[in-house]
Design an enzyme around this catalytic site. Sequence first.
Site, PDB file in Angstrom:
ATOM      1  N   SER A 189       0.826  -1.195   0.000  1.00  0.00           N
ATOM      2  CA  SER A 189       0.000   0.000   0.000  1.00  0.00           C
ATOM      3  C   SER A 189       0.867   1.254   0.000  1.00  0.00           C
ATOM      4  CB  SER A 189      -0.942  -0.067   1.207  1.00  0.00           C
ATOM      5  OG  SER A 189      -1.918   0.924   1.158  1.00  0.00           O
ATOM      6  N   ASP A 285     -12.038   0.392   0.505  1.00  0.00           N
ATOM      7  CA  ASP A 285     -11.363  -0.677  -0.221  1.00  0.00           C
ATOM      8  C   ASP A 285     -11.475  -0.454  -1.727  1.00  0.00           C
ATOM      9  OD1 ASP A 285     -10.072  -3.415  -0.048  1.00  0.00           O
ATOM     10  OD2 ASP A 285     -11.812  -3.925  -1.264  1.00  0.00           O
ATOM     11  N   HIS A 319      -7.847  -4.649  -1.281  1.00  0.00           N
ATOM     12  CA  HIS A 319      -6.649  -4.004  -0.753  1.00  0.00           C
ATOM     13  C   HIS A 319      -6.158  -4.710   0.511  1.00  0.00           C
ATOM     14  CE1 HIS A 319      -3.987  -0.552  -0.948  1.00  0.00           C
ATOM     15  NE2 HIS A 319      -4.167  -0.328   0.332  1.00  0.00           N
TER      16      HIS A 319
END
Length: 340
Positions: A189, A285, A319
């Site tokens: 991320s 998400d 994610h």
Amino acid sequence: MYVSTFIDQEVTVNEHGPTRRSILKSVGGLSAAMALGGAGVLGTASAASAAGDGFGLRIVDHNEGDARMWYYRFQTDAIGWQPAVNVLLPDDYHTSGRTYPVLYLFHGGGTDQDFITFDRLGIRAWTAGRPLIVVMPDGGHAGWYSNPVSSNTGPRNWEHFHINQLLPWVEANFRTFAEYDGRAVGGFSMGGFGALKYAAKYWGHFASVSAHSGPASVRRDGGAVVHWANLSSAALDLAGGTVYGVPWDQARVTADNPVERIESYRNKRVFLVAGTSPDPTNAFDSFNETQVLAGQREFRGLLDQAGIPHEWHEEPGGHFVRDYMMWRDLDGIIDRLRKA
């Protein structure tokens, strides 16, 4: 942006360790630590006993009681609080006498993300039997692996801390190859963005770069990622300050934007993972992984046009960290880097 909220595993944290047994002083200067030609004295430093201060870092807490996971917390002028790092050693580190390649592995953003994120996720099991040192530092709740344009809560210079302080400190205190072919950088991320950014800006430091659900294009869709970096950093880290400034510092954005640094990835191993089906009922998400997937596709297209090889995976789901992709990535990192 790029916050993981799925972590709920119990973990033992090394936050209160035994009294330091002995001190291994850091040697050389920053230029020596960053030298790329050979391992040199920094690359052959031993960690049979406790690590020492150096490169602007003063150890204020540590635990070296676990055979593999060693923990340190530092005082540093680069950060207005005391950031920590976990250093995960290979199974045979204390008996082999070998020098090892090293992976700098960066966590994502959010108040539940820090230097123990990957320990919660299972990094010890993922690396069991693998000849690799893994360094997992704090990066702030929304530090974006950057030196921000402004801060209203003291210094938060994460890029300086990681590149100019932590990296040479690791090479002074552990048996790592202090050279291009001895280092990899990766992350999830926000940490995947940090890895892509550092690999381009500090081209001669890292031979492998991995982004697990990390954004690779920050200007697309009206600069959605840059806007989120500013908003999240202002709210979580900088008390109203911002990473990129308002209006943006355009030179900083360009320097940090992977799709504007394509030639910097030549002759590196590049590994990319993005999810194809984020939860449509979860706006967070969906926004995150939609941006990741579109940005990585743009990045991959530019790498293809430039003739730069890369490995990419589009996987079901949204994610989050996929352990099977981490295993594949770790094997690729070890294959690319100098052997222990």
